[in-house]
Design a protein around this motif. Structure first.
Motif, PDB file in Angstrom:
ATOM      1  N   GLY A 134       0.788  -1.229   0.000  1.00  0.00           N
ATOM      2  CA  GLY A 134       0.000   0.000   0.000  1.00  0.00           C
ATOM      3  C   GLY A 134       0.816   1.274   0.000  1.00  0.00           C
ATOM      4  N   ARG A 135       2.007   1.247   0.596  1.00  0.00           N
ATOM      5  CA  ARG A 135       2.872   2.425   0.643  1.00  0.00           C
ATOM      6  C   ARG A 135       3.987   2.276  -0.390  1.00  0.00           C
ATOM      7  NH1 ARG A 135       1.547   5.153   5.364  1.00  0.00           N
ATOM      8  NH2 ARG A 135       2.429   6.895   4.188  1.00  0.00           N
ATOM      9  N   ILE A 136       4.573   3.404  -0.779  1.00  0.00           N
ATOM     10  CA  ILE A 136       5.602   3.390  -1.819  1.00  0.00           C
ATOM     11  C   ILE A 136       6.763   2.485  -1.436  1.00  0.00           C
ATOM     12  CG2 ILE A 136       7.326   4.798  -3.019  1.00  0.00           C
ATOM     13  CD1 ILE A 136       5.305   7.132  -2.854  1.00  0.00           C
ATOM     14  N   GLU A 137       7.283   2.669  -0.233  1.00  0.00           N
ATOM     15  CA  GLU A 137       8.442   1.872   0.185  1.00  0.00           C
ATOM     16  C   GLU A 137       8.098   0.389   0.227  1.00  0.00           C
ATOM     17  OE1 GLU A 137       7.223   4.470   1.682  1.00  0.00           O
ATOM     18  OE2 GLU A 137       8.797   6.011   1.654  1.00  0.00           O
ATOM     19  N   GLN A 138       6.885   0.043   0.666  1.00  0.00           N
ATOM     20  CA  GLN A 138       6.465  -1.353   0.691  1.00  0.00           C
ATOM     21  C   GLN A 138       6.401  -1.937  -0.718  1.00  0.00           C
ATOM     22  OE1 GLN A 138       2.700  -0.855   2.692  1.00  0.00           O
ATOM     23  NE2 GLN A 138       3.558  -1.409   4.696  1.00  0.00           N
ATOM     24  N   ALA A 139       5.857  -1.162  -1.642  1.00  0.00           N
ATOM     25  CA  ALA A 139       5.720  -1.655  -3.014  1.00  0.00           C
ATOM     26  C   ALA A 139       7.075  -1.864  -3.668  1.00  0.00           C
ATOM     27  CB  ALA A 139       4.876  -0.679  -3.835  1.00  0.00           C
ATOM     28  N   VAL A 140       8.032  -0.984  -3.389  1.00  0.00           N
ATOM     29  CA  VAL A 140       9.377  -1.151  -3.934  1.00  0.00           C
ATOM     30  C   VAL A 140       9.998  -2.447  -3.413  1.00  0.00           C
ATOM     31  CG1 VAL A 140      11.729  -0.225  -3.976  1.00  0.00           C
ATOM     32  CG2 VAL A 140       9.772   1.306  -4.297  1.00  0.00           C
ATOM     33  N   VAL A 141       9.891  -2.680  -2.114  1.00  0.00           N
ATOM     34  CA  VAL A 141      10.444  -3.899  -1.524  1.00  0.00           C
ATOM     35  C   VAL A 141       9.766  -5.138  -2.112  1.00  0.00           C
ATOM     36  CG1 VAL A 141      10.645  -5.229   0.617  1.00  0.00           C
ATOM     37  CG2 VAL A 141      11.172  -2.787   0.616  1.00  0.00           C
TER      38      VAL A 141
END
Length: 297
Positions: A172-179
């Protein structure tokens, strides 16, 4: 049947740059009905292999048709080879599949194509579901695609729901999606472009695309066009693939594909059309500077 009647083809075979394996409908603009004209508009000769044949998409009151039988599907792919049509093959584009058996057949065929044509690029849109409807493909298809098709891909274009499904992570968050995206990369899979990405970090009235490689992560944000035709992911993947084959970098290809898609949505809304429209290229304004918001390096 023709060979049994004594017909023998002469002359050089018709050569294809791209094989597009996706859904097909009689009425509407989804799957190969949008991917094929998009690819051809870029000067690419595209062979279209249907995975399902429906009268229209399922959101209408009636629908007829179904998945292509696996024997037929296998035969379509085999006969492209038998006709000598793939000597110049540059890319394979995969979208909606109709059954787990098709995923097995397709994965094995792509592996053979990669061995015969080491330069071929494989782009897979892992069509499995979305946040509004959840998982909507046939039982067992998601697992079969993971096992047989996705390992053949050089690039993936999942939506946010599909990224979460494939990675098993929060997105849901940008950093989560990148990971989550980077957890899927491997020796063959070089990049992901996530559509409708990081929705918890997306301001109202906008949509985001997340472009992730091993070394870079970039976010492109654009205004939402208030219309919801089917087939937008199919058109985006075809446009992206065409620009990559033309030599664009991945961010450039994403920017150009997004620009055309937004213009197509604007034309669809202006016409109050129930189906996605594809405006003529000469009617599309040149893109302005893209709103790249994130560069993690």
């Amino acid at each position: 049947m023709a060979s049994e009647q004594g017909y023998l083809a002469t002359g050089r075979p018709l050569l294809f740059d791209v094989v597009s394996v996706q859904s097909q409908v009689v009425y509407g603009h989804v799957g190969n009905n949008v991917a094929a004209p998009a690819l051809r508009a870029h000067g690419l000769n595209a062979a279209v292999v249907p995975t399902v044949l429906f009268s229209n998409t399922p959101h209408y009151p009636s629908m007829h048709g179904g998945p292509i039988p696996e024997e037929w599907f296998d035969g379509y792919l085999e006969d492209l080879e038998a006709r000598g049509a793939l000597a110049s093959l540059r890319a394979i584009l995969v979208g909606y599949l109709g059954s787990p058996g098709q995923a097995v057949v397709l994965g094995r065929w792509i592996e053979r194509m990669r061995q015969a044509h080491p330069q071929v690029q494989v782009v897979v849109d892992p069509v499995m579901g979305d946040d509004d409807h959840g998982l909507y493909v046939a039982d067992g298809l998601a697992q079969a695609s993971r096992e047989y098709v996705l390992p053949q891909a050089h690039g993936l274009t999942p939506n946010s729901f599909e990224l979460g499904l494939l990675s098993g992570r929060e997105v849901g968050r940008i950093e989560q999606a990148v990971v989550a995206a980077r957890s899927l990369l491997n020796e063959r899979l070089q990049w992901l472009v996530v559509t409708s990405a990081a929705q918890e970090d997306c301001p109202p009235g906008h949509l985001q695309l997340l472009v992730v490689t091993r070394d870079d992560a970039q976010l492109l944000r654009h205004r939402r066009v208030e219309t919801t035709p089917k087939g937008t992911g199919d058109l985006f993947s075809a446009e992206l693939s065409a620009h990559l084959l033309a030599g664009a970098s991945l961010p450039q290809a994403v920017e150009r594909a997004t620009h055309y898609l937004v213009q197509a949505l604007a034309a669809t809304r202006a016409a109050d059309s129930a189906e996605l429209l594809m405006p003529a290229r000469q009617d599309i304004a040149a893109p302005g500077p893209a709103d790249w918001l994130l560069d993690l390096g």
